[in-house]
Design a protein around this motif. Structure first.
Motif, PDB file in Angstrom:
ATOM      1  N   LYS A  72       0.839  -1.206   0.000  1.00  0.00           N
ATOM      2  CA  LYS A  72       0.000   0.000   0.000  1.00  0.00           C
ATOM      3  C   LYS A  72       0.872   1.254   0.000  1.00  0.00           C
ATOM      4  N   ASN A  76       0.894   3.888  -3.057  1.00  0.00           N
ATOM      5  CA  ASN A  76       0.529   5.287  -2.841  1.00  0.00           C
ATOM      6  C   ASN A  76       1.654   6.243  -3.236  1.00  0.00           C
ATOM      7  N   CYS A 109     -17.026   8.935  -7.965  1.00  0.00           N
ATOM      8  CA  CYS A 109     -15.897   9.296  -7.132  1.00  0.00           C
ATOM      9  C   CYS A 109     -14.883  10.106  -7.915  1.00  0.00           C
ATOM     10  N   ILE A 115     -10.397   8.191  -3.029  1.00  0.00           N
ATOM     11  CA  ILE A 115      -9.853   6.856  -2.852  1.00  0.00           C
ATOM     12  C   ILE A 115      -9.292   6.647  -1.453  1.00  0.00           C
ATOM     13  N   SER A 116      -8.844   7.699  -0.799  1.00  0.00           N
ATOM     14  CA  SER A 116      -8.248   7.550   0.516  1.00  0.00           C
ATOM     15  C   SER A 116      -9.274   7.580   1.640  1.00  0.00           C
ATOM     16  N   GLN A 117     -10.510   7.855   1.346  1.00  0.00           N
ATOM     17  CA  GLN A 117     -11.512   7.939   2.400  1.00  0.00           C
ATOM     18  C   GLN A 117     -11.894   6.542   2.872  1.00  0.00           C
ATOM     19  N   GLN A 118     -11.845   6.349   4.169  1.00  0.00           N
ATOM     20  CA  GLN A 118     -12.068   5.030   4.761  1.00  0.00           C
ATOM     21  C   GLN A 118     -13.438   4.456   4.422  1.00  0.00           C
ATOM     22  N   VAL A 121     -13.391   3.031   0.939  1.00  0.00           N
ATOM     23  CA  VAL A 121     -12.551   1.835   0.922  1.00  0.00           C
ATOM     24  C   VAL A 121     -13.315   0.653   1.503  1.00  0.00           C
ATOM     25  N   GLU A 122     -13.992   0.876   2.620  1.00  0.00           N
ATOM     26  CA  GLU A 122     -14.757  -0.208   3.241  1.00  0.00           C
ATOM     27  C   GLU A 122     -15.889  -0.670   2.333  1.00  0.00           C
ATOM     28  N   ILE A 124     -15.989  -0.554  -0.965  1.00  0.00           N
ATOM     29  CA  ILE A 124     -15.383  -1.334  -2.050  1.00  0.00           C
ATOM     30  C   ILE A 124     -14.956  -2.707  -1.548  1.00  0.00           C
ATOM     31  N   ASN A 125     -14.413  -2.771  -0.330  1.00  0.00           N
ATOM     32  CA  ASN A 125     -14.007  -4.061   0.228  1.00  0.00           C
ATOM     33  C   ASN A 125     -15.199  -5.000   0.419  1.00  0.00           C
ATOM     34  N   PHE A 144      -5.170  -2.762  -8.083  1.00  0.00           N
ATOM     35  CA  PHE A 144      -4.293  -2.449  -6.959  1.00  0.00           C
ATOM     36  C   PHE A 144      -2.840  -2.620  -7.358  1.00  0.00           C
TER      37      PHE A 144
END
Length: 188
Positions: A72, A76, A109, A115-118, A121-122, A124-125, A144
Motif C-alpha cells: 500500500k 501510494n 468518485c 480513494i483515501s476515504q475510509q 474503501v470499506e 469497495i471491500n 491495486f
C-alpha cells in the motif's frame, strides 16, 4: 525472515529492518511501482522511499499484514509520483489503468480525492468480498497491483478476452453498487 521479526526490528529501530525488508520484498515493491510508473529510475526511488516511510510509520503502527502494508505504501508513493507527472504535464505516458479505474468508478468518485476515504474503501471491500475468489483476485491484480491484462490472463490461465470481460462486468457492478450507496449520480 518472518514478517513479525522484521516489524520487531523496526520497533527496535534497527537499521537491519530495512535490509531485511529490501531482501524479502524489493522485487514486489519494484513490480508495483513499475506497473504504475513504467520508469525504472522512478520505480527505484519510490521503492527506496517506501523503506523510509516504513521507518517513520511503524513505531506508531504495528501492521497485521506487513506485506499488504508495504504494498500500500509503495502503491501510494507511486501514484503520488504519477499524479505529479500528470499535473506538471511532463512527457510521461498517462497510465491507462489509472484512467480505466476512474472509468470503472465513473462519476461516483473523484479518484484523486475519494480513494483515501475510509468509508469508500470499506464499501469497495464489501463489494469485493461478494465476488468469487478468482474475480476478486483479478480485480485486485488489475486495480491495486496494476498488472496488465495479459499478465492476469497468464496467471489465471484465462484468455485476455475473458479477463477483459470479467473486469468490465465487475466494474459495472461496482459502479452500480457504489451508486446505490450514495456515491455518484444515480440517474446515469
Amino acid at each position: 525472515m518472518e514478517d513479525n521479526k522484521i516489524i520487531d526490528l523496526f520497533w527496535n529501530r534497527s537499521e537491519r529492518a530495512i535490509t531485511e525488508t529490501r531482501e524479502k520484498y524489493e522485487r514486489l515493491c519494484m513490480r508495483i511501482s513499475m506497473n504504475i510508473l513504467h520508469n525504472m529510475q522512478d520505480a527505484e526511488e519510490c521503492t527506496n522511499d517506501t523503506y523510509l516511510r516504513l521507518w517513520n510509520v511503524i513505531p506508531q503502527e504495528r501492521p497485521v499484514y506487513f506485506s499488504a502494508f508495504l504494498c500500500k505504501i509503495t502503491r501510494n508513493l507511486s501514484l503520488g509520483r504519477l499524479k505529479y507527472y500528470m499535473a506538471k504535464k511532463r512527457n510521461m505516458d498517462v497510465l491507462p489503468v489509472y484512467e480505466e479505474l476512474e472509468e470503472v468508478l465513473g462519476d461516483c468518485c473523484d479518484l484523486s480525492e475519494r480513494i483515501s476515504q475510509q468509508e469508500l474503501v470499506e464499501t469497495i471491500n464489501v463489494f469485493l468480498g461478494g465476488l468469487s475468489l478468482e474475480k476478486r483476485n483479478i480485480f485486485i491484480r488489475r486495480y491495486f497491483f496494476f498488472d496488465t491484462v495479459s499478465d492476469i490472463a497468464s496467471r489465471y490461465k484465462l484468455t485476455q478476452s475473458k479477463v477483459k470481460s470479467i473486469l468490465s462486468r465487475d466494474g459495472k457492478k461496482l459502479r452500480q453498487y457504489l451508486r446505490e450507496r450514495g456515491y455518484g449520480d444515480e440517474s446515469r
